[in-house]
Design an enzyme around this catalytic site. Structure first.
Site, PDB file in Angstrom:
ATOM      1  N   ALA A  13      42.542  35.636  41.352  1.00 22.62           N
ATOM      2  CA  ALA A  13      41.283  34.758  41.913  1.00 22.62           C
ATOM      3  C   ALA A  13      40.329  33.729  40.897  1.00 22.62           C
ATOM      4  O   ALA A  13      39.652  33.826  40.611  1.00 22.62           O
ATOM      5  CB  ALA A  13      40.628  35.894  42.800  1.00 22.62           C
ATOM      6  N   GLY A  14      41.550  33.604  39.920  1.00 20.29           N
ATOM      7  CA  GLY A  14      40.054  32.783  39.058  1.00 20.29           C
ATOM      8  C   GLY A  14      39.935  31.248  39.856  1.00 20.29           C
ATOM      9  O   GLY A  14      40.116  30.553  40.951  1.00 20.29           O
ATOM     10  N   THR A  16      41.930  28.474  38.945  1.00 19.67           N
ATOM     11  CA  THR A  16      42.878  28.298  39.887  1.00 19.67           C
ATOM     12  C   THR A  16      42.958  28.879  41.131  1.00 19.67           C
ATOM     13  O   THR A  16      43.636  28.236  41.768  1.00 19.67           O
ATOM     14  CB  THR A  16      44.376  27.609  39.208  1.00 19.67           C
ATOM     15  OG1 THR A  16      44.553  29.208  38.712  1.00 19.67           O
ATOM     16  CG2 THR A  16      44.343  27.236  37.740  1.00 19.67           C
ATOM     17  N   GLY A  17      43.778  30.415  40.957  1.00 22.68           N
ATOM     18  CA  GLY A  17      43.927  30.812  41.631  1.00 22.68           C
ATOM     19  C   GLY A  17      42.779  31.154  43.443  1.00 22.68           C
ATOM     20  O   GLY A  17      42.941  30.536  44.937  1.00 22.68           O
ATOM     21  N   ASP A  36      42.997  40.365  42.635  1.00 20.61           N
ATOM     22  CA  ASP A  36      43.092  40.442  41.580  1.00 20.61           C
ATOM     23  C   ASP A  36      42.864  41.826  40.917  1.00 20.61           C
ATOM     24  O   ASP A  36      43.803  42.236  41.997  1.00 20.61           O
ATOM     25  CB  ASP A  36      41.531  39.856  41.230  1.00 20.61           C
ATOM     26  CG  ASP A  36      41.918  38.943  39.869  1.00 20.61           C
ATOM     27  OD1 ASP A  36      41.933  39.431  38.557  1.00 20.61           O
ATOM     28  OD2 ASP A  36      41.578  37.527  39.207  1.00 20.61           O
ATOM     29  N   ASN A 100      50.368  37.200  28.496  1.00 19.28           N
ATOM     30  CA  ASN A 100      50.928  37.142  30.183  1.00 19.28           C
ATOM     31  C   ASN A 100      52.147  36.839  30.535  1.00 19.28           C
ATOM     32  O   ASN A 100      52.572  37.649  31.278  1.00 19.28           O
ATOM     33  CB  ASN A 100      50.626  35.325  29.973  1.00 19.28           C
ATOM     34  CG  ASN A 100      49.219  34.625  30.181  1.00 19.28           C
ATOM     35  OD1 ASN A 100      48.246  35.585  30.590  1.00 19.28           O
ATOM     36  ND2 ASN A 100      48.653  33.654  30.452  1.00 19.28           N
ATOM     37  N   HIS A 180      56.450  22.169  29.827  1.00 19.71           N
ATOM     38  CA  HIS A 180      55.192  21.926  30.405  1.00 19.71           C
ATOM     39  C   HIS A 180      54.482  22.155  29.239  1.00 19.71           C
ATOM     40  O   HIS A 180      53.932  22.828  28.959  1.00 19.71           O
ATOM     41  CB  HIS A 180      54.441  23.252  31.161  1.00 19.71           C
ATOM     42  CG  HIS A 180      53.202  23.218  31.298  1.00 19.71           C
ATOM     43  ND1 HIS A 180      52.573  21.114  32.485  1.00 19.71           N
ATOM     44  CD2 HIS A 180      52.296  23.253  31.598  1.00 19.71           C
ATOM     45  CE1 HIS A 180      51.201  21.382  32.124  1.00 19.71           C
ATOM     46  NE2 HIS A 180      51.039  22.822  31.611  1.00 19.71           N
TER      47      HIS A 180
HETATM   48  N1  LIG Z   1      51.419  25.274  35.235  1.00 21.31           N
HETATM   49  C1  LIG Z   1      50.242  24.758  34.864  1.00 21.31           C
HETATM   50  O1  LIG Z   1      50.715  23.634  35.148  1.00 21.31           O
HETATM   51  C2  LIG Z   1      49.449  25.230  34.522  1.00 21.31           C
HETATM   52  C3  LIG Z   1      47.978  25.056  35.449  1.00 21.31           C
HETATM   53  C4  LIG Z   1      46.397  25.331  35.112  1.00 21.31           C
HETATM   54  C5  LIG Z   1      46.360  26.817  34.489  1.00 21.31           C
HETATM   55  N2  LIG Z   1      47.808  27.932  34.388  1.00 21.31           N
HETATM   56  C6  LIG Z   1      47.665  28.750  33.695  1.00 21.31           C
HETATM   57  O2  LIG Z   1      47.014  29.430  35.119  1.00 21.31           O
HETATM   58  C7  LIG Z   1      46.785  30.239  34.525  1.00 21.31           C
HETATM   59  C8  LIG Z   1      45.616  30.792  35.570  1.00 21.31           C
HETATM   60  O3  LIG Z   1      44.295  29.799  35.051  1.00 21.31           O
HETATM   61  P1  LIG Z   1      42.833  29.902  35.264  1.00 21.31           P
HETATM   62  O4  LIG Z   1      42.562  28.515  35.053  1.00 21.31           O
HETATM   63  O5  LIG Z   1      42.904  30.201  37.351  1.00 21.31           O
HETATM   64  O6  LIG Z   1      42.084  31.281  34.468  1.00 21.31           O
HETATM   65  P2  LIG Z   1      41.002  32.258  35.274  1.00 21.31           P
HETATM   66  O7  LIG Z   1      41.293  33.319  34.405  1.00 21.31           O
HETATM   67  O8  LIG Z   1      39.592  31.352  36.120  1.00 21.31           O
HETATM   68  O9  LIG Z   1      42.175  33.426  36.445  1.00 21.31           O
HETATM   69  C9  LIG Z   1      42.966  34.320  35.975  1.00 21.31           C
HETATM   70  C10 LIG Z   1      42.280  35.406  37.208  1.00 21.31           C
HETATM   71  O10 LIG Z   1      43.926  35.964  36.956  1.00 21.31           O
HETATM   72  C11 LIG Z   1      43.597  37.349  37.157  1.00 21.31           C
HETATM   73  N3  LIG Z   1      44.472  38.209  36.594  1.00 21.31           N
HETATM   74  C12 LIG Z   1      44.738  39.087  34.918  1.00 21.31           C
HETATM   75  N4  LIG Z   1      44.984  39.593  35.339  1.00 21.31           N
HETATM   76  C13 LIG Z   1      46.045  40.107  36.288  1.00 21.31           C
HETATM   77  C14 LIG Z   1      47.359  40.998  37.266  1.00 21.31           C
HETATM   78  N5  LIG Z   1      47.681  41.479  36.494  1.00 21.31           N
HETATM   79  N6  LIG Z   1      46.881  40.994  38.484  1.00 21.31           N
HETATM   80  C15 LIG Z   1      46.538  40.175  39.327  1.00 21.31           C
HETATM   81  N7  LIG Z   1      45.414  39.254  39.287  1.00 21.31           N
HETATM   82  C16 LIG Z   1      45.334  39.391  37.299  1.00 21.31           C
HETATM   83  C17 LIG Z   1      41.926  37.769  36.040  1.00 21.31           C
HETATM   84  O11 LIG Z   1      41.359  38.912  36.303  1.00 21.31           O
HETATM   85  C18 LIG Z   1      41.925  36.370  36.701  1.00 21.31           C
HETATM   86  O12 LIG Z   1      40.825  36.298  37.736  1.00 21.31           O
HETATM   87  C19 LIG Z   1      46.504  30.833  33.187  1.00 21.31           C
HETATM   88  O13 LIG Z   1      47.120  30.959  32.220  1.00 21.31           O
HETATM   89  C20 LIG Z   1      46.707  29.073  32.593  1.00 21.31           C
HETATM   90  O14 LIG Z   1      46.727  28.189  31.998  1.00 21.31           O
HETATM   91  C21 LIG Z   1      48.995  27.013  34.092  1.00 21.31           C
HETATM   92  O1  LIG Z   2      46.517  23.307  29.539  1.00 19.23           O
HETATM   93  C1  LIG Z   2      46.621  24.543  29.861  1.00 19.23           C
HETATM   94  O2  LIG Z   2      46.284  25.575  29.679  1.00 19.23           O
HETATM   95  C2  LIG Z   2      46.876  24.830  31.659  1.00 19.23           C
HETATM   96  C3  LIG Z   2      47.079  23.982  32.087  1.00 19.23           C
HETATM   97  O3  LIG Z   2      48.493  24.236  31.901  1.00 19.23           O
HETATM   98  C4  LIG Z   2      47.343  22.421  32.145  1.00 19.23           C
HETATM   99  O4  LIG Z   2      48.096  21.559  32.147  1.00 19.23           O
HETATM  100  O5  LIG Z   2      45.376  21.460  32.497  1.00 19.23           O
END
Ligand SMILES: NC(=O)c1ccc[n+]([C@@H]2O[C@H](COP(=O)([O-])OP(=O)(O)OC[C@H]3O[C@@H](n4cnc5c(N)ncnc54)[C@H](O)[C@@H]3O)[C@@H](O)[C@H]2O)c1
Ligand SMILES: O=C(O)C[C@H](O)C(=O)O
Length: 316
Positions: A13-14, A16-17, A36, A100, A180
């Protein structure tokens, strides 16, 4: 029998969530359960309630709840996994792999029993490897385990092309193949604006600059934000994928899919164009590539394989 609303779980629920949960509800794609960790149960409930209280203003009907208990996610149609740490300036996505992978594994253990029929979309980074970890842990068929990267990378690529030509983003078509990472492969030859190949509209050096900016597009945002990574465009990308499945739209989108021979790779999750519909990944398209494009894709695939090796045993 009454027709039930679809149930969509968003784990994490951060940034992106939470953004994804709100966009899903705004589009009335289903009821949303935001999950979360137990230590963050109250803030998660608070975010969900805050979103719900936006619904009368914006006029959308969707239940949104926050929880740390997977019992509340029981029987979800779609599960979107954003749980995990995000990178900070100076880090690569691959630096997140050990932490992760542990998080994705534990989340998937819960999802496997509570939502055994779900379509699962991964976002957590490094996402190609995390999709592999999820696939191994869930034991679901390959069409139901899908990673998100190509929709976002393509959105960045199309944004930059539209800016360059001062045209509507709606008329830009193209896509990004591969992992990616910074060696992803924007496919210039398959890119057009209103059907006109971009190579006839943009000088080669400007195209190369757009390709390079796309490759490091995530890093550009990380550098600007200072303490986290992108979330608006990633959330929009997840919602487009969820919508394609929930509405059986049969969209042709670049998604991270398990390759079993396609493009010459075996047992590898990598970004490729596919039909995304009511049965998840319904078909992977194998495009004709030039030797240069194939070599670029090979480099990207090798980078992904090296990260996967750190966290996932190859299928035997
Ligand atoms: N694939 C893509 O294109 C892409 C794009 C953006 C972000 N991301 C990735 O997505 C992930 C999240 O990014 P964000 O900005 O939301 O981060 P964030 O830190 O804002 O949110 C992550 C959330 O995950 C929660 N969390 C951790 N462990 C957990 C568990 N076991 N169960 C449930 N929740 C848990 C944390 O408490 C936090 O609230 C990162 O790894 C980021 O790199 C990937
Ligand atoms: O760049 C990152 O770490 C987050 C995500 O994968 C993105 O492309 O925005």
């Amino acid at each position: 029998m009454a027709i039930a609303r679809k149930k969509i779980t968003v784990v994490g629920a951060g940034f992106t969530g939470a953004t994804t949960a709100l966009m899903l509800a705004q589009k009335e794609l289903g009821d949303v359960v935001l999950v979360d960790i137990p230590q963050l149960e109250n803030p998660t409930k608070g975010k969900a309630l805050d979103m719900l209280e936006a619904s009368p203003v914006q006029g959308f009907d969707a239940r949104i709840t926050g929880t740390s208990d997977y019992a509340d996610t029981q029987g979800s149609d779609i599960v979107i996994i954003t749980a995990g740490i995000a990178r900070k300036p100076g880090m690569s996505r691959d630096d997140l792999v050990a932490v992760n992978a542990g998080i994705v594994r534990s989340v998937c253990e819960s999802v496997k029993t509570t939502s055994p029929d779900a379509y699962v979309i991964l976002l957590s980074n490094p996402v190609d490897a995390m999709t592999y970890v999820a696939y191994q842990t869930l034991g679901f068929p390959k069409n139901r385990v899908i990673g998100q990267s190509g929709v976002l990378d393509t959105a960045r690529y199309c944004t930059f092309i539209a800016q360059e030509l001062n045209v509507s983003v709606e008329d830009v078509r193209g896509f990004v193949l591969g992992g990616h990472g910074d060696d992803m492969v924007p496919l210039v030859r398959y890119s057009n604006v209103g059907g006109i190949p971009i190579e006839t509209l943009i000088p080669a050096d400007r195209i190369e600059a757009i390709v390079q900016r796309t490759r490091v597009g995530g890093g550009e945002i990380v550098g600007l934000l200072g303490n986290g990574s992108a979330y608006y465009a990633p959330a929009a990308s997840l919602v487009q994928m969820a919508e394609a499945i929930l509405k059986d739209k049969k969209r042709v989108l670049p998604v991270i899919a398990l390759l079993q021979g396609e493009y010459g790779y075996d047992d590898l999750f990598l970004g490729v164009p596919a039909i995304l519909g009511g049965d998840g990944i319904e078909k992977v398209f194998e495009l004709e590539l030039t030797p240069q494009e194939q070599a670029a894709l090979d480099r990207s695939a090798e980078s992904v394989r090296a990260v996967v090796k750190l966290v996932a045993a190859p299928q035997g």
